[in-house]
Design a protein around this motif. Sequence first.
Motif, short mmCIF file in Angstrom:
data_model
loop_
_atom_site.label_atom_id
_atom_site.label_comp_id
_atom_site.label_asym_id
_atom_site.label_seq_id
_atom_site.Cartn_x
_atom_site.Cartn_y
_atom_site.Cartn_z
N LEU A 57 0.66 -1.11 -0.18
CA LEU A 57 0.25 0.04 0.07
C LEU A 57 1.03 1.29 0.07
O LEU A 57 1.87 1.35 0.52
N ASN A 58 0.37 2.30 -0.67
CA ASN A 58 0.88 3.62 -0.56
C ASN A 58 2.36 3.58 -1.10
O ASN A 58 3.43 4.19 -0.63
N CYS A 59 2.72 3.03 -2.19
CA CYS A 59 3.88 2.96 -2.75
C CYS A 59 4.05 4.23 -3.70
O CYS A 59 3.33 4.71 -4.02
N ARG A 60 5.32 4.38 -4.25
CA ARG A 60 5.61 5.66 -4.73
C ARG A 60 7.17 5.45 -5.50
O ARG A 60 8.09 4.70 -4.93
N CYS A 61 7.36 6.11 -6.53
CA CYS A 61 8.54 6.16 -7.32
C CYS A 61 9.21 7.57 -7.39
O CYS A 61 8.07 8.42 -7.67
N GLU A 62 10.49 7.75 -7.47
CA GLU A 62 10.79 9.34 -7.80
C GLU A 62 12.14 9.11 -8.29
O GLU A 62 13.08 8.06 -8.42
N ILE A 63 12.36 9.96 -9.47
CA ILE A 63 13.72 10.38 -9.75
C ILE A 63 14.46 11.11 -8.61
O ILE A 63 14.35 12.55 -8.40
N VAL A 64 15.29 10.51 -8.12
CA VAL A 64 16.04 11.36 -7.19
C VAL A 64 16.96 12.34 -7.67
O VAL A 64 17.06 13.40 -7.26
N GLU A 65 17.86 12.01 -8.64
CA GLU A 65 18.67 12.89 -9.51
C GLU A 65 18.64 12.71 -11.15
O GLU A 65 18.27 11.51 -11.51
N LEU A 66 18.51 13.70 -11.74
CA LEU A 66 18.42 13.69 -13.17
C LEU A 66 19.63 14.46 -13.65
O LEU A 66 19.77 15.78 -13.31
N ARG A 67 20.54 13.92 -14.37
CA ARG A 67 21.80 14.46 -14.81
C ARG A 67 21.93 14.63 -16.27
O ARG A 67 21.51 13.58 -16.99
N ASP A 68 22.64 15.26 -16.83
CA ASP A 68 22.94 15.24 -18.31
C ASP A 68 24.30 14.48 -18.60
O ASP A 68 24.74 13.99 -17.82
N ASP A 69 24.72 14.57 -19.88
CA ASP A 69 25.81 13.60 -20.20
C ASP A 69 26.99 14.17 -19.59
O ASP A 69 28.05 13.55 -19.50
N GLY A 104 27.25 15.26 -16.56
CA GLY A 104 27.11 14.92 -15.24
C GLY A 104 26.70 16.04 -14.51
O GLY A 104 26.59 15.91 -13.16
N GLU A 105 26.11 16.86 -15.15
CA GLU A 105 25.42 18.17 -14.44
C GLU A 105 24.24 17.77 -13.90
O GLU A 105 23.25 17.37 -14.56
N LEU A 106 23.97 18.41 -12.57
CA LEU A 106 22.62 17.99 -12.09
C LEU A 106 21.68 19.05 -12.72
O LEU A 106 21.66 20.18 -12.77
N ILE A 107 20.43 18.49 -13.00
CA ILE A 107 19.24 18.98 -13.70
C ILE A 107 17.97 19.33 -12.69
O ILE A 107 17.44 20.31 -12.66
N GLU A 108 17.60 18.23 -12.36
CA GLU A 108 16.49 18.19 -11.40
C GLU A 108 16.81 17.17 -10.32
O GLU A 108 17.41 16.10 -10.45
N THR A 109 15.88 17.18 -9.08
CA THR A 109 16.12 16.43 -7.85
C THR A 109 14.74 16.19 -7.50
O THR A 109 13.65 16.87 -7.70
N THR A 128 10.93 20.00 -19.88
CA THR A 128 11.19 19.40 -21.18
C THR A 128 12.69 20.11 -21.28
O THR A 128 13.18 20.92 -20.78
N LEU A 129 13.54 19.03 -22.10
CA LEU A 129 14.87 19.06 -22.32
C LEU A 129 15.11 18.77 -23.88
O LEU A 129 14.53 18.37 -24.60
N PRO A 130 16.48 19.61 -24.10
CA PRO A 130 16.85 19.23 -25.46
C PRO A 130 17.36 17.70 -26.00
O PRO A 130 17.56 17.11 -24.59
N HIS A 131 17.24 17.19 -26.90
CA HIS A 131 17.84 15.98 -27.25
C HIS A 131 19.22 15.68 -26.73
O HIS A 131 19.94 16.68 -26.89
N GLY A 132 19.41 14.56 -26.12
CA GLY A 132 20.95 14.11 -25.72
C GLY A 132 20.95 12.87 -25.03
O GLY A 132 19.93 12.05 -24.90
N ILE A 133 21.89 12.86 -23.92
CA ILE A 133 21.92 11.73 -23.11
C ILE A 133 21.79 12.14 -21.90
O ILE A 133 22.38 13.08 -21.12
N TYR A 134 20.80 11.37 -21.26
CA TYR A 134 20.66 11.72 -19.52
C TYR A 134 20.59 10.53 -18.97
O TYR A 134 20.12 9.39 -19.00
N THR A 135 20.98 10.76 -17.58
CA THR A 135 21.17 9.45 -16.70
C THR A 135 20.19 9.96 -15.29
O THR A 135 20.26 11.08 -14.92
N ALA A 136 19.31 8.92 -15.01
CA ALA A 136 18.43 9.10 -13.83
C ALA A 136 18.70 8.09 -12.91
O ALA A 136 18.51 6.97 -13.09
N LYS A 137 18.76 8.59 -11.73
CA LYS A 137 18.83 7.70 -10.45
C LYS A 137 17.29 7.61 -9.79
O LYS A 137 16.92 8.57 -9.64
N ILE A 138 16.70 6.34 -9.81
CA ILE A 138 15.53 6.13 -9.30
C ILE A 138 15.29 5.48 -8.25
O ILE A 138 15.88 4.46 -7.97
#
Length: 250
Positions: A117-129, A131-136, A188-198
């Motif tokens: 019950l009451n499960c959730r998921c989140e992107i803890v960190e979203l980074r570009d190619d 390694g710059e942090l975009i969103e948390t 929204t982000l431009p096309h590229g390579i992104y890494t997400a820690k979930i």
Amino acid sequence: MRRYSDIFPLVLFGGLMGLLGIGKSIYEDAAKAWVLGRFSQWGYGTEAANVMSGFVQLTPALGGAAVIIWFLHSYIRRQFESAHLAFDRKLQIPAGDYGHYQAYLVVVNTSPTEKLLNCRCEIVELRDDEGELIETHIGLRTKNQADKSTQGRFNLDQGAEKEVPLFDIDQSNDDGLGVINADGREITLPHGIYTAKIHGYGDRGIADELVVRLNTSNCEFIICPDTLRAGSKAPRSGVSVAAPTRNLRG
């Protein structure tokens, strides 16, 4: 197939308890007789023999209690340490066609007996190619919550799974990567390579973690190598499979 009587389990339980009682009585009598005989040979009095026979009779009970305590401790620890909510580490190719694709994950309730019950998921960190942090801390929703007013939290039946969308890819726009979230934000982000820690959280157990990389130029969607070791918590074996090359930019 003949169905057994409703009182069949009670009869078995009663018979087992009776056998245990008889065995306990036989053991106590035999242990007492053995201790009394030995202490008489060694020259000790009856009182000392009775005290020692009492300790001998308590030995099975103490041993059984120790086994039960060990079993309960192991069971409770497994229940609290196990990751009931886990990511399926066999990633799927981003779904879609005609220049519009969606990358998603699948979460699974690994418990065959307990509903989450009451499960959730989140992107803890979203980074570009670079390694710059975009969103948390971007809250995610399930696929079935797309048209609902309340998003983010969900229940998961025993052994069931749900799809969790992450990204929308649109080849017709320069800023063609959209991050799907439960907060109603337009990311929204431009096309590229992104890494997400979930992270995925259930109402019990430890949180599961997965790091994925998405290349919007060819829809390659993979698990980052440093998280493959966490695959032991996954409900199914296998590693991520990259999508076949898709030219999104013409």
